[in-house]
Design a protein around this motif. Structure first.
Motif: not given
Length: 129
Positions: A30, A32-33, A36, A38, A40, A46, A48, A67, A69-70
């Motif tokens: 995984r 991580e951003c 923010c 988030y 993945y 994803v 979205k 990302c 989110v951001c």
């Protein structure tokens, strides 16, 4: 009395063999951003942005992926390891009462299960008269 090995081959044979763990598959890790937080997860993808489940992070397009989110670029993500890996630093996993080797999901069940049990006990006090 022990004998000294006389040839270099004997030294190699008598040397202890280190237990090496099999290499993990980086496609299951995984990411991580750092902007923010988030995460993945390749097992989820994803929805979205139309990235299917099972798509590793390394297969994402570096130019177009952002990302969700951001909108940070791929360079803002860091590898946090596989999903079933215990959270925390490797050297700290041997300390504690066995809780440090739990995965984040197991820790959530333990914490929120404890809250639910405490709430049930609290409600049971109303039955006392």
């Amino acid at each position: 009395m022990e004998q000294e090995p006389s040839t270099p081959e004997e030294v190699l044979i008598e040397a202890p063999v280190e237990d090496t763990e099999p290499a993990e598959n980086p496609d299951t890790h995984r990411f991580e951003c750092r902007s923010c937080g988030y995460v993945y997860d390749p097992a989820e993808g994803v929805k979205k942005v139309g990235i299917e489940a099972g798509t590793p992070f390394s297969a994402l397009d570096v130019v177009s992926f952002r990302c969700p989110v951001c909108r940070s670029p791929v360079a803002a993500f860091r590898d946090i390891g596989p999903r079933d890996k215990p959270s925390g630093f490797e050297e700290n996993l041997k300390f504690g009462l066995g809780v440090n080797v739990l995965t984040p999901g197991q820790k959530n069940v333990l914490i929120f299960g404890g809250f639910a049990l405490a709430f049930a006990f609290f409600l049971s006090l109303y039955s006392l008269r």
